[in-house]
Design an enzyme around this catalytic site. Structure first.
Site, PDB file in Angstrom:
ATOM      1  N   ASP A  89       0.861  -1.177   0.000  1.00 47.39           N
ATOM      2  CA  ASP A  89       0.000   0.000   0.000  1.00 47.39           C
ATOM      3  C   ASP A  89       0.900   1.230   0.000  1.00 47.39           C
ATOM      4  O   ASP A  89       1.873   1.283   0.752  1.00 47.39           O
ATOM      5  CB  ASP A  89      -0.865  -0.003   1.271  1.00 47.39           C
ATOM      6  N   ASP A 114      -3.143   4.569  -2.150  1.00 44.41           N
ATOM      7  CA  ASP A 114      -4.190   5.132  -1.304  1.00 44.41           C
ATOM      8  C   ASP A 114      -4.617   6.522  -1.787  1.00 44.41           C
ATOM      9  O   ASP A 114      -3.766   7.371  -2.055  1.00 44.41           O
ATOM     10  CB  ASP A 114      -3.625   5.232   0.122  1.00 44.41           C
ATOM     11  N   GLU A 126      -6.469   4.153  -5.835  1.00 42.18           N
ATOM     12  CA  GLU A 126      -7.773   4.299  -5.191  1.00 42.18           C
ATOM     13  C   GLU A 126      -8.398   5.595  -5.683  1.00 42.18           C
ATOM     14  O   GLU A 126      -7.880   6.682  -5.451  1.00 42.18           O
ATOM     15  CB  GLU A 126      -7.616   4.325  -3.663  1.00 42.18           C
ATOM     16  N   HIS A 154     -11.260  -3.219   3.065  1.00 43.07           N
ATOM     17  CA  HIS A 154     -11.298  -2.916   4.505  1.00 43.07           C
ATOM     18  C   HIS A 154     -12.113  -1.676   4.849  1.00 43.07           C
ATOM     19  O   HIS A 154     -12.200  -1.310   6.011  1.00 43.07           O
ATOM     20  CB  HIS A 154      -9.854  -2.740   4.993  1.00 43.07           C
ATOM     21  N   ASP A 155     -12.683  -1.009   3.867  1.00 42.12           N
ATOM     22  CA  ASP A 155     -13.453   0.215   4.115  1.00 42.12           C
ATOM     23  C   ASP A 155     -14.955   0.037   3.909  1.00 42.12           C
ATOM     24  O   ASP A 155     -15.715   0.992   4.058  1.00 42.12           O
ATOM     25  CB  ASP A 155     -12.985   1.341   3.173  1.00 42.12           C
TER      26      ASP A 155
HETATM   27  C1  GLC Z   1      -8.124   5.082   2.148  1.00 45.71           C
HETATM   28  C2  GLC Z   1      -8.011   3.816   2.953  1.00 45.71           C
HETATM   29  C3  GLC Z   1      -8.698   4.035   4.269  1.00 45.71           C
HETATM   30  C4  GLC Z   1      -8.001   5.158   4.986  1.00 45.71           C
HETATM   31  C5  GLC Z   1      -7.900   6.413   4.117  1.00 45.71           C
HETATM   32  C6  GLC Z   1      -6.905   7.369   4.661  1.00 45.71           C
HETATM   33  O1  GLC Z   1      -9.426   5.396   1.824  1.00 45.71           O
HETATM   34  O2  GLC Z   1      -8.514   2.749   2.242  1.00 45.71           O
HETATM   35  O3  GLC Z   1      -8.726   2.889   5.063  1.00 45.71           O
HETATM   36  O4  GLC Z   1      -8.682   5.476   6.167  1.00 45.71           O
HETATM   37  O5  GLC Z   1      -7.506   6.135   2.809  1.00 45.71           O
HETATM   38  O6  GLC Z   1      -5.602   6.904   4.456  1.00 45.71           O
END
Ligand code: GLC
Ligand code: CA
Length: 558
Positions: A100, A201, A258, A331-332
């Protein structure tokens, strides 16, 4: 098209949330050595690529997404030697490892930020986004994505810093070329170690609109929505093209970004075959369908017609121009079987398999999140204290503390969409805590681990696990799945998701029943006599005139 086919197109990617995967030393926290113990499980499932959520040094305000040293391992997860051993073993089994990359922000405990906040003249000052107060208040009205304001006051230098996530996650200033260089050097360092790529991310958020205008007030939030000004900002493609030139192009990597605020048009810019930026994007349109007055905090069921529209649009608009990422869970987001299928005991396994048929016979790289291959469900914790997620606690405080909704209503929202639904310990077997730890887990396990666990499913031919194994094995050799064109059928049908794939004259029909009722199915152009069942989630073949509850099947035209 003489190019060698990129390896990541045919790979099954498995996401590990290390904190909740496997604890090896009894402290209740998953760790790298725990992952090492489970590699043969992953290999057995058919995994090609492991994506690790952050394992870097972090004070864990946001479970590792707040990094205080990009080149060190979080103590709770192990050591750099453990990491090197993990990487060696993953490669030894013929799999790859993707890390990540969290570079929109760091932890406030990162040495850069500690320097930055010392004085206005500090050489690291400009690594972060500092602004003067405006009319006696914050520089603008932006909300943090975890609720509350996106600005924090720093008394010692009398300025605000931007934190789109928690206060302990200050945003980095990508306008600064020195900072960008440091990030690329860090990426190269991991590249030299031999990792196989990055999941990036909130990568669409690196470039902010320099005038920092106020955002619209919505979703009952007292702070404004800054997303239009920080997602897909003015210099984002310049930054990513530079990153590609400087670093990505030097390695045989897989990159997936992302894409907060990313629709198909934007995805083509980030990850078009000729964009010179990334390989793939994650979009969230399908997992964020049917929001309520408080945005993601709702209990709304998903509307199937809208779900079909979204997933089909991504298939069609990327066709021949970019590559899709296929995912139901990470995970979100809550567990897919609870949100899109049914977690009632009589339907859980059937609907979990149906969801796999529906999504993973589309075109793109499949991603599976830990536990999804078992049909793990939402956690349903009754007590607020059992939840660990910073977002859940902040939103509870704002909404219930602020008198907007009652406790019961808020708990309903959290049960439906909260992030901890996906973060409970991996359910390995029916021993205490599901075999995740011999100590006390950092977050409670889901009560259903005695019934839902890997050991039980690995020993049973009709389990969700076995079905996933079979599906991904079949997929590997199927050009119609990997490369075929896509056509949605029966777009208005409220209960069935039906589509057709075609590759060099070969046709596949995929049909999924999203309801607990029998559904008649007639597809123009398909007669059942000519169709051979390729994959289905019932023991006995479909009758041919319709689909049973949560049935999902695929046929090949012969
Ligand atoms: C992304 C991650 C999430 C995190 C956020 C801030 O959305 O997937 O889990 O809280 O970024 O880093
Ligand atoms: Ca541990």
């Amino acid at each position: 098209m003489n190019r060698r086919r990129e390896w990541w197109k045919d790979s099954l990617v498995y996401q590990i949330y290390p904190r909740s995967f496997q604890d090896s030393n009894g402290d209740g926290i998953g760790d790298l050595n725990g992952i090492r113990q489970r590699l043969s499980y992953l290999k057995g499932l058919g995994v090609d690529v492991i994506w690790l959520s952050p394992v870097y040094k972090s004070p864990n305000d946001d479970n590792g997404y707040d990094i205080s040293d990009y080149q060190a391992i979080m103590e709770e997860f192990g050591t750099m030697e453990d990491f090197d051993a993990l990487l060696r073993e993953v490669h030894g089994l013929g799999m790859k490892l993707v890390m990540d990359l969290v570079v929109n922000h760091t932890s406030d405990e990162h040495p850069w930020f500690k320097e930055s906040r010392k004085s206005r003249e500090n050489p690291y000052r400009d690594y972060y986004i500092w602004k003067e107060e405006k009319e006696g208040g914050m520089p603008n009205n932006w909300a943090s994505r975890f609720r509350g304001p996106a600005w924090a006051w720093d008394g010692s230098t009398g300025m605000y810093y931007l934190h789109i996530f928690s206060k302990k996650q200050p945003d980095l200033n990508w306008e600064n070329p020195g900072l960008r260089k440091k990030i690329y050097d860090m990426m190269a360092w991991w590249g030299e170690k031999g990792i196989d790529g990055f999941r990036m991310d909130v990568i669409s958020m690196l470039s902010k609109e320099p005038s920092y205008p106020d955002g619209e007030l919505k979703d009952g939030n007292p702070y404004g929505d800054g997303q239009p000004f920080y997602a897909n900002g003015p210099r984002i493609h310049e930054f990513l093209k530079e990153m590609n030139r400087e670093i990505l192009s030097r390695f045989d990597w897989m990159t997936v970004g992302e894409g907060v605020g990313v629709g198909t048009k934007e995805a083509l810019e980030y990850a078009g075959f000729d964009s010179g930026e990334l390989n793939m994007m994650f979009h969230f349109e399908h997992v964020e369908l049917c929001p309520g007055p408080y945005g993601k905090w709702n209990v709304n069921p998903v509307d199937l017609v809208q779900l079909k529209e979204v997933l089909s649009r991504w298939q069609l608009e990327l066709e021949g121009r970019a590559w899709n990422s296929l995912f139901w869970e990470n995970h979100d987001y809550p567990r897919a079987v609870s949100r899109f299928g049914s977690d009632a005991p009589q339907y859980r396994e059937r609907s979990a398999k149906m969801l796999a048929v529906c999504l993973y016979l589309m075109k793109g790289t499949p991603y599976v999140y830990q536990g999804q291959e078992l049909g793990m469900t939402n956690c349903g914790f009754q007590k607020l204290e059992d939840f660990r997620d910073i977002e859940i606690h902040q939103v509870y405080e704002e909404m219930v503390g602020g008198g907007k909704v009652g406790h019961e209503e808020m708990m309903g929202y959290i049960h439906h969409t909260g992030r901890d639904n996906a973060r409970t310990p991996m359910q390995w077997d029916d021993s205490a805590h599901g075999g995740f730890t011999e100590g006390t887990p950092w977050i409670r396990e889901n009560d259903n681990y005695r019934a839902v666990n890997a050991r039980e499913q690995m020993g049973r031919k009709d389990s969700v696990y076995a079905f996933y194994q079979r599906l991904f094995c079949l997929r590997k050799d199927s050009w119609v799945v990997k490369e075929g064109t896509y056509r949605l059928l029966l777009p208005e049908h409220p209960g069935l998701f039906v589509y057709e794939r075609e590759w060099e004259g070969e046709k596949m029909l995929v049909a999924c029943n999203f309801t607990d009722q029998w559904q008649e199915l007639t597809v123009p152009g398909w007669t059942w006599q000519e169709a051979r069942l390729w994959l289905g989630n019932y023991e006995e073949a479909p009758k041919g005139t319709g689909l049973r509850p949560y049935e999902g099947a695929a046929w090949i035209r012969v």
